[in-house]
Write an enzyme that holds these catalytic residues in place. Structure first.
Site, mmCIF file in Angstrom:
data_model
loop_
_atom_site.group_PDB
_atom_site.id
_atom_site.type_symbol
_atom_site.label_atom_id
_atom_site.label_comp_id
_atom_site.label_asym_id
_atom_site.label_seq_id
_atom_site.Cartn_x
_atom_site.Cartn_y
_atom_site.Cartn_z
ATOM 1 N N ASP A 176 1.871 7.771 -1.806
ATOM 2 C CA ASP A 176 2.660 8.403 -2.870
ATOM 3 C C ASP A 176 1.845 9.414 -3.667
ATOM 4 O O ASP A 176 2.079 9.619 -4.858
ATOM 5 C CB ASP A 176 3.248 7.348 -3.835
ATOM 6 C CG ASP A 176 3.988 6.265 -3.093
ATOM 7 O OD1 ASP A 176 4.737 6.619 -2.168
ATOM 8 O OD2 ASP A 176 3.819 5.082 -3.418
ATOM 9 N N LYS A 195 1.876 13.914 -0.724
ATOM 10 C CA LYS A 195 1.491 14.598 0.528
ATOM 11 C C LYS A 195 2.615 15.490 1.047
ATOM 12 O O LYS A 195 2.364 16.502 1.687
ATOM 13 C CB LYS A 195 1.104 13.574 1.606
ATOM 14 C CG LYS A 195 -0.128 12.772 1.256
ATOM 15 C CD LYS A 195 -0.464 11.773 2.335
ATOM 16 C CE LYS A 195 0.520 10.637 2.462
ATOM 17 N NZ LYS A 195 0.619 9.761 1.282
ATOM 18 N N ASN A 215 8.495 3.351 6.439
ATOM 19 C CA ASN A 215 7.981 2.829 5.160
ATOM 20 C C ASN A 215 7.571 3.982 4.237
ATOM 21 O O ASN A 215 7.443 3.812 3.033
ATOM 22 C CB ASN A 215 6.785 1.883 5.374
ATOM 23 C CG ASN A 215 5.709 2.425 6.299
ATOM 24 O OD1 ASN A 215 5.915 3.419 6.965
ATOM 25 N ND2 ASN A 215 4.572 1.770 6.339
ATOM 26 N N ALA A 216 7.326 5.149 4.814
ATOM 27 C CA ALA A 216 6.892 6.302 4.023
ATOM 28 C C ALA A 216 8.093 6.952 3.341
ATOM 29 O O ALA A 216 9.237 6.714 3.710
ATOM 30 C CB ALA A 216 6.220 7.326 4.918
ATOM 31 N N GLY A 217 7.804 7.782 2.378
ATOM 32 C CA GLY A 217 8.885 8.526 1.728
ATOM 33 C C GLY A 217 8.333 9.823 1.179
ATOM 34 O O GLY A 217 7.392 9.817 0.416
ATOM 35 N N HIS A 218 8.874 10.915 1.649
ATOM 36 C CA HIS A 218 8.463 12.217 1.134
ATOM 37 C C HIS A 218 9.627 12.800 0.354
ATOM 38 O O HIS A 218 10.729 12.883 0.876
ATOM 39 C CB HIS A 218 8.190 13.195 2.283
ATOM 40 C CG HIS A 218 6.946 12.899 3.038
ATOM 41 N ND1 HIS A 218 5.826 12.359 2.473
ATOM 42 C CD2 HIS A 218 6.638 13.084 4.333
ATOM 43 C CE1 HIS A 218 4.880 12.232 3.382
ATOM 44 N NE2 HIS A 218 5.354 12.654 4.523
ATOM 45 N N THR A 239 7.379 -3.001 2.583
ATOM 46 C CA THR A 239 8.633 -2.280 2.373
ATOM 47 C C THR A 239 9.781 -2.948 3.140
ATOM 48 O O THR A 239 10.906 -2.477 3.089
ATOM 49 C CB THR A 239 8.502 -0.820 2.853
ATOM 50 O OG1 THR A 239 8.135 -0.841 4.235
ATOM 51 C CG2 THR A 239 7.437 -0.076 2.067
ATOM 52 N N GLN A 242 1.337 6.926 3.893
ATOM 53 C CA GLN A 242 0.601 5.980 3.038
ATOM 54 C C GLN A 242 -0.722 6.612 2.580
ATOM 55 O O GLN A 242 -0.790 7.813 2.421
ATOM 56 C CB GLN A 242 0.375 4.637 3.753
ATOM 57 C CG GLN A 242 1.654 3.829 3.973
ATOM 58 C CD GLN A 242 2.381 4.216 5.231
ATOM 59 O OE1 GLN A 242 1.781 4.334 6.284
ATOM 60 N NE2 GLN A 242 3.671 4.427 5.138
ATOM 61 N N THR A 244 -1.270 -1.688 4.848
ATOM 62 C CA THR A 244 -0.232 -1.499 5.860
ATOM 63 C C THR A 244 -0.858 -1.784 7.231
ATOM 64 O O THR A 244 -2.056 -2.060 7.327
ATOM 65 C CB THR A 244 0.403 -0.098 5.757
ATOM 66 O OG1 THR A 244 1.582 -0.073 6.578
ATOM 67 C CG2 THR A 244 -0.549 1.019 6.166
ATOM 68 N N THR A 256 11.828 2.237 -1.294
ATOM 69 C CA THR A 256 12.310 0.931 -1.737
ATOM 70 C C THR A 256 13.003 0.972 -3.088
ATOM 71 O O THR A 256 13.640 -0.002 -3.471
ATOM 72 C CB THR A 256 11.114 -0.033 -1.878
ATOM 73 O OG1 THR A 256 10.173 0.559 -2.787
ATOM 74 C CG2 THR A 256 10.438 -0.282 -0.547
ATOM 75 N N LYS A 280 0.308 16.393 -9.830
ATOM 76 C CA LYS A 280 0.888 15.771 -11.031
ATOM 77 C C LYS A 280 -0.011 15.774 -12.263
ATOM 78 O O LYS A 280 0.080 14.871 -13.094
ATOM 79 C CB LYS A 280 1.328 14.343 -10.703
ATOM 80 C CG LYS A 280 2.579 14.313 -9.815
ATOM 81 C CD LYS A 280 3.171 12.940 -9.771
ATOM 82 C CE LYS A 280 4.616 12.954 -9.315
ATOM 83 N NZ LYS A 280 5.228 11.639 -9.239
ATOM 84 N N ASP A 340 0.306 17.709 -14.631
ATOM 85 C CA ASP A 340 1.222 17.976 -15.754
ATOM 86 C C ASP A 340 1.707 16.696 -16.431
ATOM 87 O O ASP A 340 2.043 16.695 -17.612
ATOM 88 C CB ASP A 340 2.429 18.784 -15.249
ATOM 89 C CG ASP A 340 3.112 18.088 -14.070
ATOM 90 O OD1 ASP A 340 2.444 17.907 -13.032
ATOM 91 O OD2 ASP A 340 4.291 17.706 -14.192
HETATM 92 P P1 IMP Z 1 4.374 -2.096 4.956
HETATM 93 O O1 IMP Z 1 3.733 -0.812 5.328
HETATM 94 O O2 IMP Z 1 5.858 -2.002 4.737
HETATM 95 O O3 IMP Z 1 3.999 -3.224 5.876
HETATM 96 O O4 IMP Z 1 3.799 -2.525 3.511
HETATM 97 C C1 IMP Z 1 2.428 -2.848 3.318
HETATM 98 C C2 IMP Z 1 1.941 -2.345 1.977
HETATM 99 O O5 IMP Z 1 1.894 -0.928 1.996
HETATM 100 C C3 IMP Z 1 2.829 -2.717 0.789
HETATM 101 O O6 IMP Z 1 2.004 -2.890 -0.346
HETATM 102 C C4 IMP Z 1 3.697 -1.474 0.613
HETATM 103 O O7 IMP Z 1 4.168 -1.355 -0.712
HETATM 104 C C5 IMP Z 1 2.693 -0.405 0.931
HETATM 105 N N1 IMP Z 1 3.313 0.832 1.421
HETATM 106 C C6 IMP Z 1 3.835 1.073 2.632
HETATM 107 N N2 IMP Z 1 4.277 2.336 2.732
HETATM 108 C C7 IMP Z 1 4.004 2.922 1.561
HETATM 109 C C8 IMP Z 1 4.183 4.250 1.068
HETATM 110 O O8 IMP Z 1 4.668 5.158 1.734
HETATM 111 N N3 IMP Z 1 3.768 4.463 -0.206
HETATM 112 C C9 IMP Z 1 3.179 3.492 -0.953
HETATM 113 N N4 IMP Z 1 2.988 2.253 -0.536
HETATM 114 C C10 IMP Z 1 3.390 1.968 0.716
#
Ligand code: IMP
Length: 436
Positions: free
Chosen positions: A13, A16, A38-41, A128, A226, A241, A303, A333, A335
């Site tokens: 987070d 990127k 699990n990622a989020g852009h 996630t 991540q 992760t 999430t 960030k 700012d």
């Molecule tokens: P998993 O990747 O879903 O197995 O989660 C394992 C750990 O990585 C947990 O603490 C998640 O909150 C964290 N995590 C996974 N993907 C992200 C991401 O994109 N941003 C921040 N934390 C992440």
């Protein structure tokens, strides 16, 4: 042949997506090399906000080939949803390429992730719940199905018949609820066949694609998901992760060789955040933390969970710069810190009465660490309209210089807002433009 890697220097987070998006203009291809949905852009262009989990953010540029590399775990349902959403907003998605060797996240992986987290109770990782860990487990156990299996439903059905009894037993032992459909052979076979039909045109040998593009002298961007502190090997195990977000992950999951990489850009925020469980030495649980979380919109893209917030920590930062071989940094960030009277930067830990400068990469040791802080003056000014370093107040510049010194790498880009244009370029010389 320039190849650049974009890597998160914190717990993910870091922004990127904005970095990739900013650099995308000069590249022909953006390759995701690990992780899954699990990622989020979040990318903001004018009035449009795009939230992507799996498709590399380069998709928004007409000239870019977005690639999902062999190191990624792909949930086809998420992928198709995202492709449909993008297409619905007029984005060309036919050019997305998916490695035949990427592994699939199937419904039983999601069920297992949930069941295991519930079973762990207070010791849960805080995943996630997207099935990431179980999919990578199957990959290592040689029990996984790969994207190429979508193209041969009969072979996929045979493989499923072999793995499903084990999954059923595991889910039952973990006390999982309502998982029957996730392990139903006929229902899974139907899904696989449908996904294969739709994804067929996108599935290729992406390593070959990457190597050919490099040979043509194009500029490629390898995008990690991540961050370094969530890396399976280098992070605060077990609160990590299941893949390798570090720059080296690009070599095993993106199709590029170590000596083909010209540049590693590390991405960090002006403060730290973490989602999920695990030690966070500089965590702020007071009103300043609350203020940063609200101003910085620190809510997970995937999430919807509120992120934990803390001061920046030089201990893992130095470590991240080393293990990734970071050549330059984008600081995001800054700012968000306007209006905070005093800014703290953790420069070392005290663990069991000793001063520790090295990142322990161990959840147990980190849990006993106390931060040793340096204090910096804050600033009142709004930074969102600054486009040059000398438009920043002196206190902000001093903080940037301090971060640069503790990191040991130059901060070449600073972001002062979510928009592409809200970026300060500093001593930044773009690599030459690739094959366009
Ligand atoms: P998993 O990747 O879903 O197995 O989660 C394992 C750990 O990585 C947990 O603490 C998640 O909150 C964290 N995590 C996974 N993907 C992200 C991401 O994109 N941003 C921040 N934390 C992440």
């Amino acid at each position: 042949m320039p190849a650049s890697v974009i890597v998160g220097l914190q717990w993910g987070d870091e922004g990127k997506g904005k970095t990739t998006d900013f650099l995308a203009e000069q590249v022909s291809t953006v390759v995701r090399y690990q992780g899954g949905d699990n990622a989020g852009h979040t990318i903001v262009i004018g009035d449009d906000t795009f939230k992507l989990h799996l498709v590399p953010s380069g998709v928004l540029y007409p000239h870019i080939t977005p690639v999902i590399g062999p190191g990624v775990v792909v949930n086809p349902a998420t992928l198709l949803r995202e492709l449909d959403q993008l297409a619905g907003r007029g984005i060309e998605t036919g050019k997305v390429r998916i490695s035949h060797a990427a592994h699939l996240i199937l419904p039983y992986h999601v069920a297992l992730d949930r069941a295991r987290e519930e079973h762990l109770g207070g010791a849960r990782v805080g995943t996630t719940q997207r099935g990431i860990g179980p999919a990578y487990e199957d990959r290592s156990a040689r029990l996984g199905l790969r994207v190429e299996d979508l193209l041969d439903p009969e072979s996929a059905a045979r493989r499923l018949e072999r793995v499903l009894p084990e999954k059923r037993a595991l889910l039952a032992a973990l006390g999982a609820r309502e998982y029957e459909e996730a392990v139903d052979a006929a229902s899974l076979a139907g899904l696989v066949a449908g996904w294969g039909e739709r994804l067929r045109p996108h599935i290729v040998d992406t390593t070959d694609l990457v190597q050919r593009a490099l040979a043509r002298g194009e500029h490629l961007l390898f995008e990690g998901a991540q961050g370094t502190l969530l890396d399976l090997g280098y992070g605060s195990y077990p609160f990590v992760t299941s893949s390798h977000p570090v720059a080296g992950g690009a070599t095993v999951g993106g199709g590029v060789a170590p000596l083909q990489i010209d540049e590693v850009m590390g991405v960090m925020k002006a403060y730290a955040t973490r989602v999920g469980s695990g030690p966070f030495v500089t965590e702020l649980t007071d009103s300043i933390g609350e203020r940063i979380a609200v101003t910085g919109h620190e809510v997970g893209t995937t999430t919807g969970r509120r992120r934990r917030v803390g001061w920046n920590d030089a201990v893992p930062l130095r470590f991240a710069v080393e293990v990734n071989g970071v050549s330059s940094i984008m600081l995001n960030k800054i700012d968000v810190l306007s209006g905070i009277p005093e800014i703290l930067l953790c420069v070392a830990y005290e663990i069991d009465g000793r001063r520790v400068d090295r990142w322990p990469a161990s959840g147990a040791e980190l849990a006993r660490a106390k931060p040793i802080y340096e204090h910096f003056d804050g600033w009142e000014e709004n930074l969102t309209t600054a486009r040059k370093m000398d438009e920043l107040p002196e206190a902000a510049r001093r903080y940037v210089t301090a971060l640069e010194e503790v990191a040991g790498a130059p901060i070449v880009l600073l972001s002062v807002g979510p928009e592409r244009t809200q970026t300060i370029e500093r001593a930044w010389r773009p690599l030459r433009r690739g094959g366009r």
